[in-house]
Design a protein around this motif. Structure first.
Motif, PDB file in Angstrom:
ATOM      1  N   GLN A 259       0.805  -1.216   0.000  1.00  0.00           N
ATOM      2  CA  GLN A 259       0.000   0.000   0.000  1.00  0.00           C
ATOM      3  C   GLN A 259       0.840   1.268   0.000  1.00  0.00           C
ATOM      4  O   GLN A 259       0.405   2.298  -0.485  1.00  0.00           O
ATOM      5  CB  GLN A 259      -0.902   0.031   1.223  1.00  0.00           C
ATOM      6  CG  GLN A 259      -2.046  -0.929   1.147  1.00  0.00           C
ATOM      7  CD  GLN A 259      -3.055  -0.574   2.208  1.00  0.00           C
ATOM      8  OE1 GLN A 259      -2.711  -0.430   3.371  1.00  0.00           O
ATOM      9  NE2 GLN A 259      -4.289  -0.424   1.798  1.00  0.00           N
TER      10      GLN A 259
ATOM     11  N   ILE B 279      -6.363 -11.204   0.984  1.00  0.00           N
ATOM     12  CA  ILE B 279      -6.265 -10.021   0.124  1.00  0.00           C
ATOM     13  C   ILE B 279      -6.275  -8.725   0.930  1.00  0.00           C
ATOM     14  O   ILE B 279      -6.100  -7.650   0.365  1.00  0.00           O
ATOM     15  CB  ILE B 279      -7.392  -9.968  -0.923  1.00  0.00           C
ATOM     16  CG1 ILE B 279      -8.761  -9.835  -0.239  1.00  0.00           C
ATOM     17  CG2 ILE B 279      -7.334 -11.173  -1.859  1.00  0.00           C
ATOM     18  CD1 ILE B 279      -9.840  -9.288  -1.127  1.00  0.00           C
TER      19      ILE B 279
ATOM     20  N   PRO C 182      -3.365  -3.663  -3.458  1.00  0.00           N
ATOM     21  CA  PRO C 182      -3.678  -2.704  -4.528  1.00  0.00           C
ATOM     22  C   PRO C 182      -4.445  -3.311  -5.701  1.00  0.00           C
ATOM     23  O   PRO C 182      -5.349  -2.677  -6.245  1.00  0.00           O
ATOM     24  CB  PRO C 182      -2.303  -2.182  -4.955  1.00  0.00           C
ATOM     25  CG  PRO C 182      -1.480  -2.287  -3.703  1.00  0.00           C
ATOM     26  CD  PRO C 182      -1.960  -3.567  -3.040  1.00  0.00           C
ATOM     27  N   ASP C 183      -4.124  -4.536  -6.085  1.00  0.00           N
ATOM     28  CA  ASP C 183      -4.820  -5.181  -7.206  1.00  0.00           C
ATOM     29  C   ASP C 183      -6.286  -5.467  -6.907  1.00  0.00           C
ATOM     30  O   ASP C 183      -7.072  -5.723  -7.826  1.00  0.00           O
ATOM     31  CB  ASP C 183      -4.130  -6.497  -7.587  1.00  0.00           C
ATOM     32  CG  ASP C 183      -2.774  -6.285  -8.230  1.00  0.00           C
ATOM     33  OD1 ASP C 183      -2.449  -5.128  -8.564  1.00  0.00           O
ATOM     34  OD2 ASP C 183      -2.043  -7.274  -8.399  1.00  0.00           O
ATOM     35  N   CYS C 184      -6.653  -5.452  -5.633  1.00  0.00           N
ATOM     36  CA  CYS C 184      -8.028  -5.755  -5.236  1.00  0.00           C
ATOM     37  C   CYS C 184      -8.859  -4.500  -5.002  1.00  0.00           C
ATOM     38  O   CYS C 184     -10.062  -4.588  -4.751  1.00  0.00           O
ATOM     39  CB  CYS C 184      -8.025  -6.627  -3.982  1.00  0.00           C
ATOM     40  SG  CYS C 184      -7.287  -8.252  -4.265  1.00  0.00           S
ATOM     41  N   CYS C 185      -8.237  -3.359  -5.083  1.00  0.00           N
ATOM     42  CA  CYS C 185      -8.949  -2.095  -4.869  1.00  0.00           C
ATOM     43  C   CYS C 185      -9.746  -1.723  -6.115  1.00  0.00           C
ATOM     44  O   CYS C 185      -9.388  -2.096  -7.229  1.00  0.00           O
ATOM     45  CB  CYS C 185      -7.958  -0.985  -4.529  1.00  0.00           C
ATOM     46  SG  CYS C 185      -7.154  -1.235  -2.939  1.00  0.00           S
TER      47      CYS C 185
ATOM     48  N   ARG D  11     -12.746  -2.696  -6.889  1.00  0.00           N
ATOM     49  CA  ARG D  11     -13.587  -3.786  -7.385  1.00  0.00           C
ATOM     50  C   ARG D  11     -14.823  -4.001  -6.520  1.00  0.00           C
ATOM     51  O   ARG D  11     -15.531  -4.980  -6.699  1.00  0.00           O
ATOM     52  CB  ARG D  11     -12.767  -5.078  -7.452  1.00  0.00           C
ATOM     53  CG  ARG D  11     -11.633  -4.983  -8.437  1.00  0.00           C
ATOM     54  CD  ARG D  11     -10.656  -6.135  -8.391  1.00  0.00           C
ATOM     55  NE  ARG D  11     -11.216  -7.433  -8.159  1.00  0.00           N
ATOM     56  CZ  ARG D  11     -10.485  -8.513  -7.883  1.00  0.00           C
ATOM     57  NH1 ARG D  11      -9.178  -8.427  -7.822  1.00  0.00           N
ATOM     58  NH2 ARG D  11     -11.061  -9.678  -7.665  1.00  0.00           N
TER      59      ARG D  11
END
Length: 160
Positions: A25, A74, A95-98, A100
């Motif tokens: 993050q 996650i 970050p890749d899960c933000c 969504r």
């Protein structure tokens, strides 16, 4: 996809994930310092340790949970449950899960639990944090600004 989203209690085996989440993050912000990779890693590790110590000191009874999607970690949720209110200490996703809807789903479930308990939910968010819009959309009100952070609260909603 949100049906595969779950929370479980954080345990000692999660320490490496929690630190990697913290670093993921903040790495971009600290990268602007143009430090050597080893120095950046040392700085981020120190920042992580400082945050962990601060949370233990200020929120000793907080519930720490790992957010999982399809059984994979996650994110993290830290909540201090008190008699009159609950405090959202930290919510963090990789970050890749933000972006969504996953953070919104976690917050919606937390708000439903707070409503069922009849307590307000408070949070503190950086004034420039894009997630601030999500909090407002979920019914949080701004109570006061402290330096670069904003105190938010959402009163309990009746269960009619």
């Amino acid at each position: 996809m949100t049906e595969a989203l779950s929370l479980r209690a954080e345990c000692a085996e999660d320490a490496a994930f929690v630190e990697s989440l913290f670093i993921a993050q903040r790495a971009a912000v600290f990268a602007t310092l143009a430090l050597a990779p080893e120095a950046l890693a040392t700085l981020l590790h120190g920042q992580f340790l400082a945050q962990a110590a601060d949370y233990r000191r200020r929120f000793p009874q907080a519930e720490r949970s790992i957010v999982e999607l399809a059984g994979q970690p996650i994110g993290r949720l830290v909540v201090q449950r008190e008699v009159q209110r609950w405090r959202l200490v930290d919510i963090a996703l990789l970050p890749d899960c933000c972006g969504r809807g996953l953070g919104g789903t976690v917050l919606t479930k937390l708000l439903a639990a707070a409503d069922a308990a009849g307590v307000a939910l408070t949070a503190c968010v950086a004034c420039d944090n894009p997630a601030r819009r999500l909090y407002v959309r979920l019914g949080f009100r701004e109570s006061r600004a402290e330096t670069v952070y904003l105190e938010l609260w959402r009163p309990p909603r009746s269960r009619d």
